[in-house]
Design a protein around this motif. Structure first.
Motif, PDB file in Angstrom:
ATOM      1  N   VAL A 223       0.807  -1.139   0.044  1.00 51.45           N
ATOM      2  CA  VAL A 223       0.078   0.029  -0.166  1.00 51.45           C
ATOM      3  C   VAL A 223       0.878   1.257   0.105  1.00 51.45           C
ATOM      4  N   SER A 224       1.964   1.340   0.751  1.00 52.41           N
ATOM      5  CA  SER A 224       2.804   2.427   0.959  1.00 52.41           C
ATOM      6  C   SER A 224       3.515   2.607  -0.426  1.00 52.41           C
ATOM      7  N   ALA A 225       3.822   1.606  -1.271  1.00 50.25           N
ATOM      8  CA  ALA A 225       4.522   1.970  -2.317  1.00 50.25           C
ATOM      9  C   ALA A 225       3.574   2.504  -3.263  1.00 50.25           C
ATOM     10  N   CYS A 226       2.370   2.239  -3.252  1.00 50.85           N
ATOM     11  CA  CYS A 226       1.430   2.668  -4.362  1.00 50.85           C
ATOM     12  C   CYS A 226       1.019   4.135  -3.803  1.00 50.85           C
ATOM     13  N   SER A 227      -0.024   4.185  -3.088  1.00 49.93           N
ATOM     14  CA  SER A 227      -0.573   5.620  -2.564  1.00 49.93           C
ATOM     15  C   SER A 227      -0.548   5.691  -1.071  1.00 49.93           C
ATOM     16  N   ARG A 228       0.537   6.133  -0.526  1.00 51.61           N
ATOM     17  CA  ARG A 228       0.710   6.248   0.862  1.00 51.61           C
ATOM     18  C   ARG A 228      -0.248   7.308   1.534  1.00 51.61           C
ATOM     19  N   PRO A 229      -1.344   6.821   2.460  1.00 48.47           N
ATOM     20  CA  PRO A 229      -2.251   7.808   2.955  1.00 48.47           C
ATOM     21  C   PRO A 229      -1.465   8.581   3.855  1.00 48.47           C
ATOM     22  N   PRO A 230      -1.738  10.181   3.903  1.00 45.46           N
ATOM     23  CA  PRO A 230      -0.960  10.905   4.895  1.00 45.46           C
ATOM     24  C   PRO A 230      -1.069  10.480   6.353  1.00 45.46           C
ATOM     25  N   GLN A 231       0.114  10.296   6.661  1.00 51.51           N
ATOM     26  CA  GLN A 231       0.217   9.958   8.094  1.00 51.51           C
ATOM     27  C   GLN A 231       0.080  10.914   9.235  1.00 51.51           C
ATOM     28  N   TYR A 232       0.047  12.056   8.904  1.00 53.04           N
ATOM     29  CA  TYR A 232      -0.049  13.342   9.857  1.00 53.04           C
ATOM     30  C   TYR A 232      -0.954  14.360   9.701  1.00 53.04           C
ATOM     31  N   ASP A 233      -1.355  14.905  10.577  1.00 52.83           N
ATOM     32  CA  ASP A 233      -2.607  15.871  10.487  1.00 52.83           C
ATOM     33  C   ASP A 233      -1.772  16.986   9.791  1.00 52.83           C
ATOM     34  N   LEU A 234      -0.713  17.394  10.199  1.00 59.75           N
ATOM     35  CA  LEU A 234       0.152  18.521   9.641  1.00 59.75           C
ATOM     36  C   LEU A 234       1.428  18.463   9.492  1.00 59.75           C
ATOM     37  N   VAL A 235       2.098  18.537   8.464  1.00 60.89           N
ATOM     38  CA  VAL A 235       3.683  18.597   8.196  1.00 60.89           C
ATOM     39  C   VAL A 235       4.264  19.920   8.059  1.00 60.89           C
ATOM     40  N   ILE A 236       5.181  20.368   8.941  1.00 65.12           N
ATOM     41  CA  ILE A 236       5.851  21.494   8.740  1.00 65.12           C
ATOM     42  C   ILE A 236       7.076  21.345   8.149  1.00 65.12           C
ATOM     43  N   ALA A 237       7.365  21.673   6.798  1.00 63.97           N
ATOM     44  CA  ALA A 237       8.370  21.330   5.944  1.00 63.97           C
ATOM     45  C   ALA A 237       9.296  22.218   5.841  1.00 63.97           C
TER      46      ALA A 237
END
Ligand SMILES: [Zn+2]
Length: 487
Positions: free
Chosen positions: A19-33
């Protein structure tokens, strides 16, 4: 041979990978990038991505993270949210102005409150920032002398004290055995209700003699909470008195606003503090970056003899509501009326000495704003240190300045308030109290004429993972603040 259970786990793992290799769902509410993460606790200063989930920091990574939402922090410093241990202004409006200054936790430890439980209840759901207070000796003392009025939060409910007229017993009468034991009981009750220590404004209660202060410090020692103290007078003698009382009783001691408390004796006071710390005493202090103080004119600080205590005269006072400098006539008139006054009493060189000194925290002593008037420290303290004293005057490094606003105040509290171990740090498991600022432009804009003007160069502030400041503006209805209290 593989057991069926192992095979099940194995295939689930394989499926997860797929699954992660195809379309990994967002793991976080927010990412500060892509921000420059600066964490004084670990001394990390590097570009990192931060993953926030459920109000907590759950990942800090050099690699890309996938969030439901991403904030691009490129070019900005990402810091733990600032912790203000000396914040009297606790209305929603006061806290929103502090949010613009990068503050995420605002505690009133000097004046404090009494009763404690009712105050925390009243704050519920109203606070954009994390909030908390000590049990206040001033309010507890007034309760012992004037059972018919409930002071609550002394700084905000000042009219209740003002209604008692000049020289009220709560400030100016020596306590009997009965009143002393009522006070002790009140303080114990306040600590039982989660108060963050015991707050003192001895200067405001001049009749609280040494034996009374000692009795209260003994309660602090017995409960293993610090005494947060505005000393009996200004200058080294009163600071030495507080230190000696703490040593005698075994209480931990935090001296508030050393800039005004030490005034001209700054060098000697810092030496006194350092030598006692080196000898193992639990002793700390804080400073705000302004040369003027502020308090209420009707308070006992302006009882006869104030010129000697403060080493100033009428012309060094400005009426906060109008900005006018006072003379004897206007002083008498306004003292009867009651209200906030600005006190020009410090020298820049002494304030700078304290700001640069290792281990001294930055704390605002921000007082409630009334009709947009007051002292600018409630709006600009933290940005002023970062912009003026760090960037322009090069008095201290950015990392050291941030330490004085984040992990050092957290450490002051975490011995008796374990939840503070999750504050003041950017680390996995910490509360997502985060301040994003531009080191090239961050600056205070609040002045004595326009004291509520918000600081500039702090575009984003999160409290428990929720934006309270976004794109440089306050998020009006955000109320993610949670109580900080002794559980
Ligand atoms: Zn004070």
């Amino acid at each position: 041979m593989r057991s069926p259970l192992r095979m099940l786990i194995g295939s689930g793992f394989a499926l997860g990978l797929f699954v992660s290799a195809c379309s990994r769902p967002p793991q976080y509410d927010l990412v500060i990038a892509n921000g420059r993460v600066m964490d004084p606790a670990s001394q990390v200063d590097a570009v990192r991505n931060i993953g926030v989930l459920g109000g907590k920091i759950v990942a800090i990574s050099e690699g890309k993270l996938q969030g439901r939402e991403t904030l691009n922090a490129e070019g900005y410093v990402v810091s733990p949210g600032f912790i203000d241990l000396h914040a009297h202004g606790q209305t929603t409006g006061d806290l929103q102005i502090k949010a613009r200054d990068g503050v995420t936790t605002a505690l009133d430890l000097e004046a404090g409150v009494y009763p404690v439980a009712g105050w925390y209840r009243a704050m519920e759901g109203k606070a954009p920032l994390n909030y908390g207070a000590t049990v206040g000796h001033i309010a507890a003392r007034f309760a012992a002398f004037h059972p018919d009025i409930e002071v609550g939060h002394w700084a905000i409910n000042r009219s209740k004290v003002a209604s008692l007229g000049a020289m009220p017993a709560g400030s100016n009468k020596v306590a009997s055995e009965k009143e002393l034991s009522a006070m002790e009981q009140a303080i114990r009750q306040g600590l039982d209700e989660g108060g963050l220590g015991i707050g003192f404004g001895i200067n405001y209660t001049p009749a609280a003699n040494q034996s009374e202060i000692e009795a209260m410090f003994r309660v602090a020692a017995e409960r293993k909470v610090p005494a947060f103290v505005h000393t009996r007078a200004f200058g080294i003698a009163a600071i030495r008195e507080a230190i000696d009382t703490a040593k005698k009783t075994g209480a931990s001691l935090h001296i508030v606003h050393v800039g005004s408390s030490a005034i001209g004796d700054m060098k000697e006071v810092l030496e006194l503090i350092d030598s006692n710390k080196a000898a193992g005493m639990d002793l700390t202090t804080e400073v705000y970056p302004y040369i003027a103080a502020s308090t209420t004119l009707e308070s006992a600080m302006f009882d006869p003899g104030w010129q000697d205590n403060l080493k100033i005269n009428y012309g060094d006072l400005a009426w906060a509501a109008t900005g006018e400098r006072l003379n004897q006539e206007s002083f008498d008139r306004y003292r009867k009326e009651g209200g906030w006054v600005i006190i020009y009493m410090m020298k820049d060189e002494n304030v700078e000495q304290a700001i640069a000194h290792a281990g001294i925290m930055i704390a605002s002593d921000g007082v409630p704003f009334v009709d947009g008037k007051g002292h600018p420290r409630g709006a600009g303290t933290f940005a002023r240190v970062l912009g003026l004293y760090c960037r322009e005057k090069k008095l201290l490094s950015l990392m050291d300045a941030l330490g004085k606003m984040t992990v050092i105040p957290a450490q002051r509290m975490e011995g008796h308030v374990p939840s503070m171990k999750r504050k003041g740090r950017l680390s996995v498991g910490a509360d997502a109290d985060i301040t994003v600022f531009d080191p090239k432009t961050v600056i205070d804009r609040a002045t004595f004429d326009e004291p509520t003007t918000p600081s500039a160069g702090i575009p984003h502030v999160l409290v428990n993972g929720v934006f309270v400041v976004r794109d440089g503006g306050i998020v009006e209805d955000a109320r993610p603040g949670r109580p900080v209290r002794v559980e």
